[in-house]
Design a protein around this motif. Structure first.
Motif, PDB file in Angstrom:
ATOM      1  N   HIS A   1       0.793  -1.221   0.000  1.00  0.00           N
ATOM      2  CA  HIS A   1       0.000   0.000   0.000  1.00  0.00           C
ATOM      3  C   HIS A   1       0.829   1.278   0.000  1.00  0.00           C
ATOM      4  N   LEU A   2       2.044   1.232   0.558  1.00  0.00           N
ATOM      5  CA  LEU A   2       2.777   2.476   0.750  1.00  0.00           C
ATOM      6  C   LEU A   2       4.203   2.480   0.194  1.00  0.00           C
ATOM      7  N   LEU A   3       4.894   1.376   0.264  1.00  0.00           N
ATOM      8  CA  LEU A   3       6.315   1.384  -0.055  1.00  0.00           C
ATOM      9  C   LEU A   3       6.623   0.984  -1.499  1.00  0.00           C
ATOM     10  N   GLU A   4       5.653   0.406  -2.190  1.00  0.00           N
ATOM     11  CA  GLU A   4       5.875   0.000  -3.583  1.00  0.00           C
ATOM     12  C   GLU A   4       5.197   0.931  -4.571  1.00  0.00           C
ATOM     13  N   VAL A   5       4.755   2.092  -4.103  1.00  0.00           N
ATOM     14  CA  VAL A   5       4.071   3.056  -4.968  1.00  0.00           C
ATOM     15  C   VAL A   5       4.795   4.396  -4.891  1.00  0.00           C
ATOM     16  N   PRO A   6       4.671   5.230  -5.925  1.00  0.00           N
ATOM     17  CA  PRO A   6       5.479   6.453  -5.980  1.00  0.00           C
ATOM     18  C   PRO A   6       4.880   7.661  -5.278  1.00  0.00           C
ATOM     19  N   ASP A   7       3.568   7.639  -4.997  1.00  0.00           N
ATOM     20  CA  ASP A   7       2.963   8.852  -4.464  1.00  0.00           C
ATOM     21  C   ASP A   7       1.648   8.531  -3.758  1.00  0.00           C
ATOM     22  N   PHE A   8       1.064   9.561  -3.167  1.00  0.00           N
ATOM     23  CA  PHE A   8      -0.156   9.396  -2.382  1.00  0.00           C
ATOM     24  C   PHE A   8      -1.315   8.913  -3.247  1.00  0.00           C
ATOM     25  N   ALA A   9      -1.465   9.460  -4.449  1.00  0.00           N
ATOM     26  CA  ALA A   9      -2.571   9.061  -5.312  1.00  0.00           C
ATOM     27  C   ALA A   9      -2.497   7.575  -5.650  1.00  0.00           C
ATOM     28  N   SER A  10      -1.297   7.056  -5.872  1.00  0.00           N
ATOM     29  CA  SER A  10      -1.134   5.632  -6.179  1.00  0.00           C
ATOM     30  C   SER A  10      -1.509   4.770  -4.982  1.00  0.00           C
ATOM     31  N   ALA A  11      -1.121   5.219  -3.791  1.00  0.00           N
ATOM     32  CA  ALA A  11      -1.498   4.499  -2.577  1.00  0.00           C
ATOM     33  C   ALA A  11      -3.017   4.503  -2.406  1.00  0.00           C
ATOM     34  N   LEU A  12      -3.627   5.653  -2.655  1.00  0.00           N
ATOM     35  CA  LEU A  12      -5.078   5.768  -2.544  1.00  0.00           C
ATOM     36  C   LEU A  12      -5.770   4.818  -3.516  1.00  0.00           C
ATOM     37  N   ALA A  13      -5.256   4.710  -4.726  1.00  0.00           N
ATOM     38  CA  ALA A  13      -5.842   3.815  -5.719  1.00  0.00           C
ATOM     39  C   ALA A  13      -5.801   2.367  -5.239  1.00  0.00           C
ATOM     40  N   ARG A  14      -4.699   1.967  -4.637  1.00  0.00           N
ATOM     41  CA  ARG A  14      -4.602   0.597  -4.151  1.00  0.00           C
ATOM     42  C   ARG A  14      -5.599   0.333  -3.025  1.00  0.00           C
ATOM     43  N   ILE A  15      -5.757   1.295  -2.156  1.00  0.00           N
ATOM     44  CA  ILE A  15      -6.657   1.104  -1.015  1.00  0.00           C
ATOM     45  C   ILE A  15      -8.107   1.042  -1.477  1.00  0.00           C
ATOM     46  N   ILE A  16      -8.495   1.893  -2.420  1.00  0.00           N
ATOM     47  CA  ILE A  16      -9.865   1.861  -2.927  1.00  0.00           C
ATOM     48  C   ILE A  16     -10.101   0.589  -3.741  1.00  0.00           C
TER      49      ILE A  16
ATOM     50  N   MET B   1      -7.307  -5.094 -12.319  1.00  0.00           N
ATOM     51  CA  MET B   1      -8.139  -4.383 -13.292  1.00  0.00           C
ATOM     52  C   MET B   1      -8.862  -3.212 -12.641  1.00  0.00           C
ATOM     53  N   VAL B   2      -9.356  -3.444 -11.431  1.00  0.00           N
ATOM     54  CA  VAL B   2     -10.041  -2.379 -10.695  1.00  0.00           C
ATOM     55  C   VAL B   2      -9.072  -1.234 -10.413  1.00  0.00           C
ATOM     56  N   ARG B   3      -7.862  -1.585 -10.000  1.00  0.00           N
ATOM     57  CA  ARG B   3      -6.871  -0.550  -9.680  1.00  0.00           C
ATOM     58  C   ARG B   3      -6.529   0.286 -10.903  1.00  0.00           C
ATOM     59  N   ASP B   4      -6.414  -0.352 -12.061  1.00  0.00           N
ATOM     60  CA  ASP B   4      -6.128   0.403 -13.282  1.00  0.00           C
ATOM     61  C   ASP B   4      -7.219   1.430 -13.564  1.00  0.00           C
ATOM     62  N   ARG B   5      -8.469   1.035 -13.375  1.00  0.00           N
ATOM     63  CA  ARG B   5      -9.577   1.960 -13.611  1.00  0.00           C
ATOM     64  C   ARG B   5      -9.530   3.130 -12.624  1.00  0.00           C
ATOM     65  N   ILE B   6      -9.245   2.818 -11.371  1.00  0.00           N
ATOM     66  CA  ILE B   6      -9.197   3.872 -10.350  1.00  0.00           C
ATOM     67  C   ILE B   6      -8.023   4.807 -10.603  1.00  0.00           C
ATOM     68  N   GLU B   7      -6.887   4.268 -10.975  1.00  0.00           N
ATOM     69  CA  GLU B   7      -5.730   5.117 -11.284  1.00  0.00           C
ATOM     70  C   GLU B   7      -6.042   6.059 -12.445  1.00  0.00           C
ATOM     71  N   ASP B   8      -6.747   5.563 -13.451  1.00  0.00           N
ATOM     72  CA  ASP B   8      -7.145   6.427 -14.573  1.00  0.00           C
ATOM     73  C   ASP B   8      -8.051   7.553 -14.079  1.00  0.00           C
ATOM     74  N   THR B   9      -8.975   7.217 -13.186  1.00  0.00           N
ATOM     75  CA  THR B   9      -9.888   8.222 -12.649  1.00  0.00           C
ATOM     76  C   THR B   9      -9.132   9.286 -11.867  1.00  0.00           C
ATOM     77  N   LEU B  10      -8.170   8.870 -11.071  1.00  0.00           N
ATOM     78  CA  LEU B  10      -7.400   9.832 -10.282  1.00  0.00           C
ATOM     79  C   LEU B  10      -6.510  10.703 -11.162  1.00  0.00           C
ATOM     80  N   LYS B  11      -6.062  10.171 -12.280  1.00  0.00           N
ATOM     81  CA  LYS B  11      -5.289  11.000 -13.213  1.00  0.00           C
ATOM     82  C   LYS B  11      -6.192  12.039 -13.878  1.00  0.00           C
ATOM     83  N   GLN B  12      -7.410  11.633 -14.196  1.00  0.00           N
ATOM     84  CA  GLN B  12      -8.358  12.568 -14.816  1.00  0.00           C
ATOM     85  C   GLN B  12      -8.812  13.638 -13.827  1.00  0.00           C
ATOM     86  N   ARG B  13      -8.954  13.253 -12.570  1.00  0.00           N
ATOM     87  CA  ARG B  13      -9.483  14.154 -11.550  1.00  0.00           C
ATOM     88  C   ARG B  13      -8.523  14.195 -10.358  1.00  0.00           C
ATOM     89  N   PRO B  14      -7.384  14.854 -10.491  1.00  0.00           N
ATOM     90  CA  PRO B  14      -6.394  14.880  -9.411  1.00  0.00           C
ATOM     91  C   PRO B  14      -6.911  15.529  -8.131  1.00  0.00           C
TER      92      PRO B  14
END
Length: 256
Positions: A46-61, A74-87
Motif C-alpha cells: 500500500h505504501l512502499l511499492e508506490v510512488p505517491d499518495f494518489a497511487s497508494a489511494l488507488a490501491r486502497i480503494i 483491473m479495478v486498480r487500473d480503472r481507479i488510477e485512470d480516474t485519479l489522473k483525470q481528476r487529481p
C-alpha cells in the motif's frame, strides 16, 4: 496505546502539510514494518511499492471494490485512470487525512487512517464513485457504494457532493442521501443520517455548510440547510434549517 503515543501523534501531525504528508507516510510505514514484520507485506503493497499518495489511494480503494469477479489489478487500473483525470480527488483525500492527524490525538501513526479507519476509507471510495456517477458509470459507482456499505457500514450515495477537510470519526452507521451536500471542514460522527422525508425525487436531502459539527446519531432530514459552524448535538433529529453558528441539542433539536 503506549504512554507517549498521544504526544507522538500530535507532535508529528503538527509538522505535516500537503508537501510533507507523503514522505511522512513512507517513513512511518518503514518504521512500522521493522517493529512488526507480520504486516510487512501490507505496508509494502500500500505504501512502499508506490510512488505517491494518489497511487497508494488507488490501491486502497481497489482493495475495497475488488472481488473474485472484479480482479484487483483491473479495478486498480480503472481507479488510477480516474485519479489522473481528476487529481482533485487525491488532493481532497490528503486534506481529509491532514485534518484527522491534526484533530485526533488517538492516531498512533500518520498512515493509520489511510489503512485502517473505515470512515476515512468510506469517504475516499465515495469520491471515486462520485466521479464515475458523473461520467454515467452508475452501475460501477453503485457497486463501489455497495462494497463500502458491506465493509464499513457506511452508506454514502455516489451522487452526494462532499467537500474536503472532512473529519469523519468511526464512520459506522453513516447514511448520506443522493442530493446531500457537505461543504469543507465538516465533522461527522458515527450514526449520522443525512436523509429525506419521504419525497421520492428532486432535491430532498440536507445541505451541510462549511465547518458544521454533526454529533453521533444525529438525523438531519429533508432539503434543509445546516449553517456554517452550526453544531448538532448527538441524537438530535433536525427537520428545520439551523442558522450559522447555532447549536441544537436533544431529540427535538431545540436551540441551546
Amino acid at each position: 496505546m503506549p504512554a507517549n503515543a498521544e504526544h507522538h501523534s500530535r507532535a508529528f501531525s503538527n509538522q505535516l502539510d500537503a508537501d510533507t504528508l507523503w514522505p511522512a507516510l513512507v517513513e512511518s510505514a518503514q518504521g512500522a514494518m521493522e517493529r512488526d514484520p507480520l504486516l510487512e507485506a501490507l505496508y509494502r503493497h500500500h505504501l512502499l511499492e508506490v510512488p505517491d499518495f494518489a497511487s497508494a489511494l488507488a490501491r486502497i480503494i481497489a482493495e475495497t471494490l475488488a472481488t473474485p469477479q472484479l480482479p484487483e489489478g483491473m479495478v486498480r487500473d480503472r481507479i488510477e485512470d480516474t485519479l489522473k483525470q481528476r487529481p482533485e480527488i487525491a488532493v481532497a483525500a490528503a486534506q481529509d487525512l491532514l485534518v484527522l492527524l491534526r484533530e485526533d490525538a488517538a492516531i498512533p501513526e500518520p498512515f493509520t487512517p489511510l489503512l485502517f479507519f473505515p470512515g476515512y476509507r468510506a469517504v475516499q471510495c465515495q469520491r471515486v464513485a462520485h466521479q464515475w456517477w458523473q461520467q454515467g458509470l452508475t452501475d460501477l459507482a453503485s457497486c463501489l457504494q455497495y462494497r463500502v456499505a458491506v465493509q464499513f457500514s457506511a452508506d454514502i450515495h455516489p451522487a452526494a457532493i462532499l467537500g474536503s477537510g472532512l473529519f469523519v470519526d468511526h464512520g459506522a452507521g453513516i447514511v448520506i442521501g443522493e442530493t446531500a451536500v457537505i461543504e469543507d471542514d465538516v465533522t461527522l460522527f458515527h450514526g449520522v443520517t443525512l436523509g429525506g422525508t419521504g419525497k421520492l425525487s428532486g432535491d430532498r436531502h440536507p445541505k451541510i455548510r462549511r465547518g458544521a459539527f454533526l454529533g453521533a446519531g444525529a438525523s438531519i432530514l429533508g432539503n434543509i440547510e445546516i449553517g456554517e459552524n452550526a453544531r448538532i448535538g448527538a441524537g438530535a433529529v433536525v427537520t428545520r434549517a439551523v442558522a450559522a453558528g447555532a447549536t441544537v441539542i436533544g431529540p427535538a433539536a431545540k436551540p441551546r
